[in-house]
Design a protein around this motif. Structure first.
Motif, PDB file in Angstrom:
ATOM      1  N   THR A 117       0.852  -1.187   0.000  1.00 50.58           N
ATOM      2  CA  THR A 117       0.000   0.000   0.000  1.00 50.58           C
ATOM      3  C   THR A 117       0.894   1.245   0.000  1.00 50.58           C
ATOM      4  O   THR A 117       1.928   1.282   0.662  1.00 50.58           O
ATOM      5  N   ARG A 118       0.468   2.262  -0.743  1.00 49.29           N
ATOM      6  CA  ARG A 118       1.314   3.445  -0.914  1.00 49.29           C
ATOM      7  C   ARG A 118       1.384   4.304   0.358  1.00 49.29           C
ATOM      8  O   ARG A 118       0.384   4.496   1.048  1.00 49.29           O
ATOM      9  N   GLN A 119       2.600   4.813   0.602  1.00 46.46           N
ATOM     10  CA  GLN A 119       2.821   5.849   1.606  1.00 46.46           C
ATOM     11  C   GLN A 119       3.468   7.049   0.920  1.00 46.46           C
ATOM     12  O   GLN A 119       4.360   6.891   0.098  1.00 46.46           O
ATOM     13  N   VAL A 120       2.994   8.242   1.266  1.00 45.35           N
ATOM     14  CA  VAL A 120       3.541   9.477   0.713  1.00 45.35           C
ATOM     15  C   VAL A 120       4.035  10.332   1.877  1.00 45.35           C
ATOM     16  O   VAL A 120       3.315  10.507   2.870  1.00 45.35           O
ATOM     17  N   TYR A 121       5.230  10.854   1.758  1.00 48.50           N
ATOM     18  CA  TYR A 121       5.775  11.708   2.807  1.00 48.50           C
ATOM     19  C   TYR A 121       5.463  13.168   2.492  1.00 48.50           C
ATOM     20  O   TYR A 121       5.632  13.620   1.355  1.00 48.50           O
ATOM     21  N   VAL A 122       4.980  13.878   3.503  1.00 47.45           N
ATOM     22  CA  VAL A 122       4.491  15.248   3.315  1.00 47.45           C
ATOM     23  C   VAL A 122       5.135  16.174   4.342  1.00 47.45           C
ATOM     24  O   VAL A 122       4.983  15.962   5.551  1.00 47.45           O
ATOM     25  N   THR A 123       5.865  17.178   3.858  1.00 48.41           N
ATOM     26  CA  THR A 123       6.393  18.208   4.765  1.00 48.41           C
ATOM     27  C   THR A 123       5.374  19.337   4.880  1.00 48.41           C
ATOM     28  O   THR A 123       4.526  19.508   4.009  1.00 48.41           O
ATOM     29  N   ASP A 125      12.003   4.941  -0.060  1.00 46.81           N
ATOM     30  CA  ASP A 125      12.996   4.245  -0.888  1.00 46.81           C
ATOM     31  C   ASP A 125      12.386   3.512  -2.080  1.00 46.81           C
ATOM     32  O   ASP A 125      13.056   2.687  -2.719  1.00 46.81           O
ATOM     33  N   LYS A 126      11.124   3.795  -2.422  1.00 43.69           N
ATOM     34  CA  LYS A 126      10.475   3.095  -3.537  1.00 43.69           C
ATOM     35  C   LYS A 126      10.181   4.047  -4.690  1.00 43.69           C
ATOM     36  O   LYS A 126      10.002   5.248  -4.493  1.00 43.69           O
ATOM     37  N   ARG A 127      10.120   3.462  -5.899  1.00 42.37           N
ATOM     38  CA  ARG A 127       9.705   4.228  -7.070  1.00 42.37           C
ATOM     39  C   ARG A 127       8.203   4.436  -7.042  1.00 42.37           C
ATOM     40  O   ARG A 127       7.463   3.700  -6.388  1.00 42.37           O
ATOM     41  N   ALA A 128       7.734   5.401  -7.814  1.00 43.07           N
ATOM     42  CA  ALA A 128       6.308   5.741  -7.830  1.00 43.07           C
ATOM     43  C   ALA A 128       5.435   4.576  -8.270  1.00 43.07           C
ATOM     44  O   ALA A 128       4.278   4.460  -7.848  1.00 43.07           O
ATOM     45  N   ASP A 129       5.964   3.695  -9.140  1.00 35.95           N
ATOM     46  CA  ASP A 129       5.146   2.602  -9.680  1.00 35.95           C
ATOM     47  C   ASP A 129       5.268   1.313  -8.877  1.00 35.95           C
ATOM     48  O   ASP A 129       4.817   0.252  -9.325  1.00 35.95           O
ATOM     49  N   GLN A 130       5.846   1.375  -7.681  1.00 37.47           N
ATOM     50  CA  GLN A 130       6.043   0.169  -6.871  1.00 37.47           C
ATOM     51  C   GLN A 130       5.032   0.065  -5.730  1.00 37.47           C
ATOM     52  O   GLN A 130       5.355  -0.426  -4.652  1.00 37.47           O
ATOM     53  N   LEU A 183      -3.496   7.630 -14.292  1.00 42.45           N
ATOM     54  CA  LEU A 183      -3.081   7.588 -15.698  1.00 42.45           C
ATOM     55  C   LEU A 183      -1.581   7.334 -15.829  1.00 42.45           C
ATOM     56  O   LEU A 183      -1.095   7.005 -16.905  1.00 42.45           O
ATOM     57  N   ALA A 184      -0.849   7.467 -14.732  1.00 39.64           N
ATOM     58  CA  ALA A 184       0.609   7.379 -14.771  1.00 39.64           C
ATOM     59  C   ALA A 184       1.120   5.962 -14.974  1.00 39.64           C
ATOM     60  O   ALA A 184       2.280   5.776 -15.344  1.00 39.64           O
ATOM     61  N   TYR A 185       0.276   4.957 -14.760  1.00 40.02           N
ATOM     62  CA  TYR A 185       0.727   3.567 -14.791  1.00 40.02           C
ATOM     63  C   TYR A 185      -0.153   2.756 -15.747  1.00 40.02           C
ATOM     64  O   TYR A 185      -1.377   2.914 -15.743  1.00 40.02           O
ATOM     65  N   PRO A 186       0.434   1.875 -16.559  1.00 40.14           N
ATOM     66  CA  PRO A 186      -0.333   1.189 -17.617  1.00 40.14           C
ATOM     67  C   PRO A 186      -1.574   0.456 -17.134  1.00 40.14           C
ATOM     68  O   PRO A 186      -2.639   0.559 -17.756  1.00 40.14           O
ATOM     69  N   GLN A 187      -1.467  -0.289 -16.034  1.00 44.63           N
ATOM     70  CA  GLN A 187      -2.613  -1.108 -15.613  1.00 44.63           C
ATOM     71  C   GLN A 187      -3.728  -0.244 -15.015  1.00 44.63           C
ATOM     72  O   GLN A 187      -4.902  -0.422 -15.348  1.00 44.63           O
ATOM     73  N   PRO A 235       3.576  15.720 -10.078  1.00 47.65           N
ATOM     74  CA  PRO A 235       4.667  15.219 -10.932  1.00 47.65           C
ATOM     75  C   PRO A 235       5.370  13.987 -10.390  1.00 47.65           C
ATOM     76  O   PRO A 235       5.790  13.118 -11.159  1.00 47.65           O
ATOM     77  N   MET A 236       5.487  13.873  -9.062  1.00 46.60           N
ATOM     78  CA  MET A 236       6.292  12.782  -8.520  1.00 46.60           C
ATOM     79  C   MET A 236       5.653  11.405  -8.718  1.00 46.60           C
ATOM     80  O   MET A 236       6.317  10.386  -8.558  1.00 46.60           O
ATOM     81  N   PHE A 237       4.363  11.366  -9.083  1.00 49.56           N
ATOM     82  CA  PHE A 237       3.714  10.080  -9.350  1.00 49.56           C
ATOM     83  C   PHE A 237       4.061   9.539 -10.742  1.00 49.56           C
ATOM     84  O   PHE A 237       3.797   8.379 -11.033  1.00 49.56           O
ATOM     85  N   TRP A 238       4.629  10.376 -11.594  1.00 48.61           N
ATOM     86  CA  TRP A 238       4.882  10.003 -12.987  1.00 48.61           C
ATOM     87  C   TRP A 238       6.346   9.658 -13.211  1.00 48.61           C
ATOM     88  O   TRP A 238       7.234  10.404 -12.800  1.00 48.61           O
ATOM     89  N   ARG A 239       6.602   8.561 -13.910  1.00 51.93           N
ATOM     90  CA  ARG A 239       7.968   8.219 -14.289  1.00 51.93           C
ATOM     91  C   ARG A 239       8.336   8.873 -15.619  1.00 51.93           C
ATOM     92  O   ARG A 239       9.499   9.119 -15.897  1.00 51.93           O
ATOM     93  N   ASN A 240       7.332   9.136 -16.450  1.00 53.43           N
ATOM     94  CA  ASN A 240       7.572   9.771 -17.744  1.00 53.43           C
ATOM     95  C   ASN A 240       6.598  10.929 -17.913  1.00 53.43           C
ATOM     96  O   ASN A 240       5.447  10.729 -18.281  1.00 53.43           O
ATOM     97  N   GLU A 241       7.065  12.137 -17.644  1.00 50.56           N
ATOM     98  CA  GLU A 241       6.174  13.299 -17.691  1.00 50.56           C
ATOM     99  C   GLU A 241       5.748  13.662 -19.113  1.00 50.56           C
ATOM    100  O   GLU A 241       4.789  14.418 -19.293  1.00 50.56           O
ATOM    101  N   GLU A 242       6.427  13.110 -20.123  1.00 49.77           N
ATOM    102  CA  GLU A 242       6.022  13.381 -21.502  1.00 49.77           C
ATOM    103  C   GLU A 242       4.670  12.747 -21.829  1.00 49.77           C
ATOM    104  O   GLU A 242       4.017  13.140 -22.794  1.00 49.77           O
TER     105      GLU A 242
END
Length: 332
Positions: free
Chosen positions: A97-103, A117-122, A151-155, A182-189
């Motif tokens: 399950t995703r965790q996001v760090y917020v300052t 320590d994980k990539r956005a798609d993990q 939309l950032a991930y194929p599945q 932006p940080m959720f996307w591996r390819n911003e294009e």
């Protein structure tokens, strides 16, 4: 991959996307590397909206994917305890399950600081499966609420477009909150071409000012509505600053009421829930009434504002009685 099929009452609003833990910095005004402790709060924009709707009195369902882990089960139990229909939740045993760090700044404004320590798609929400979306949820619903993060991930992207097919088949209105992160996307294009594919489906569009400027080169809701041509409503917000709106043909602005801000996490999601709750209370034909249109936006501002007065996104959400009392105290 397992899905959970539970017989539950029908929901008027379906919210599809991520549910996660926002790990809020316990120290204000420091960078992520300087923070020594964090407190996890349940969140994720679509889940926030689903919970806020139920608290206001509008039934909702959440569709998303969590890890088959302690955090995932905790989030599902929370949604269920609030009263959200969880028949559309999927579980993935391969990723967490995703965790996001917020300052947080001294004033309470938040900044996303990554995923550890994980990539956005993990994370599990990236693996929502289109073939497991339950069509029966769409049978009784009136609105489908989406963001753009999936939309950032194929599945999960395929699941979004499958949900749009079901929404079209069962005549749901589509509410899109761009919620650009932006940080959720591996390819911003990929971002703009994919978001542009959504416009043909959207009935109501919510944007932050910077998103409006980025996508449409204007922050005027009426101009954006005119540009898109087929939408019933556009709302452009900017934190606690003036909201620009265009509902039906009624354009205007609303100045949010002032509150003592503790944490802005989830405020925009609560605002959106307030808007959708009001849309469910009134037929869309009534949006042609200028006074009603303004009252709907003012109500949404109240819901969003009250959510900033406590920490966390879901725990801070107000009841309909609290909103009514707040509006009464702030009559113009």
């Amino acid at each position: 991959m397992n899905t959970k099929a539970i017989a539950q009452p029908p929901a008027r609003v379906i919210c599809l996307g991520e549910v996660l833990f926002d790990c809020l910095a316990n120290e204000l005004g420091k960078s992520a590397s300087e923070i020594t402790s964090w407190t996890p709060y349940p969140g994720g924009a679509p889940a926030n909206v689903a919970c806020a709707l139920v608290k206001l009195g509008t039934s909702s369902a959440f569709i998303g994917c969590v890890g088959k882990d302690v955090r995932g089960h905790e989030l599902v139990q929370l949604l269920q305890s609030v009263g959200v229909n969880i028949a559309g939740i999927q579980y993935n045993s391969q990723v967490p399950t995703r965790q996001v760090y917020v300052t947080r700044s001294i004033s309470g404004d938040r900044t996303f600081a990554g995923f550890g320590d994980k990539r956005a798609d993990q994370f599990a929400d990236a693996y929502l499966q289109a073939q497991h979306l339950p069509p029966e949820l769409f049978l009784e619903a009136e609105y489908l609420v989406l963001g753009t993060l999936e939309l950032a991930y194929p599945q999960s992207r395929a699941a979004v477009f499958r949900a749009l097919e079901l929404a079209d088949e069962y005549h749901l209105k589509i509410v899109l909150d761009v919620n650009w992160r932006p940080m959720f996307w591996r390819n911003e294009e990929e971002v703009l071409p994919l978001i542009n594919q959504l416009w043909q489906y959207v009935d109501f569009l919510k944007l932050a000012e910077e998103e409006a400027q980025w996508l449409f080169d204007t922050t005027d809701a009426g101009a954006i509505s005119y540009r898109l041509g087929s939408v019933e409503g556009v709302i452009v917000s900017n934190g606690d600053a003036q909201v620009s709106y265009c509902l039906s043909d009624n354009e205007g602005t609303v100045e949010p009421m002032k509150v003592s801000v503790k944490d802005t996490t989830g405020a925009g999601d609560a605002f959106l829930a307030g808007l959708i709750h009001q849309l469910c209370q009134h037929s869309t034909q009534k949006l042609q009434d200028p006074q009603l249109a303004q009252e709907i936006i003012r109500y949404a501002c109240a819901v969003g504002g009250l959510t900033t007065t406590k920490p966390g996104a879901i725990a801070a959400q107000p009841s309909s009685a609290e909103v009514a009392s707040f509006l009464q105290q702030n009559l113009c």
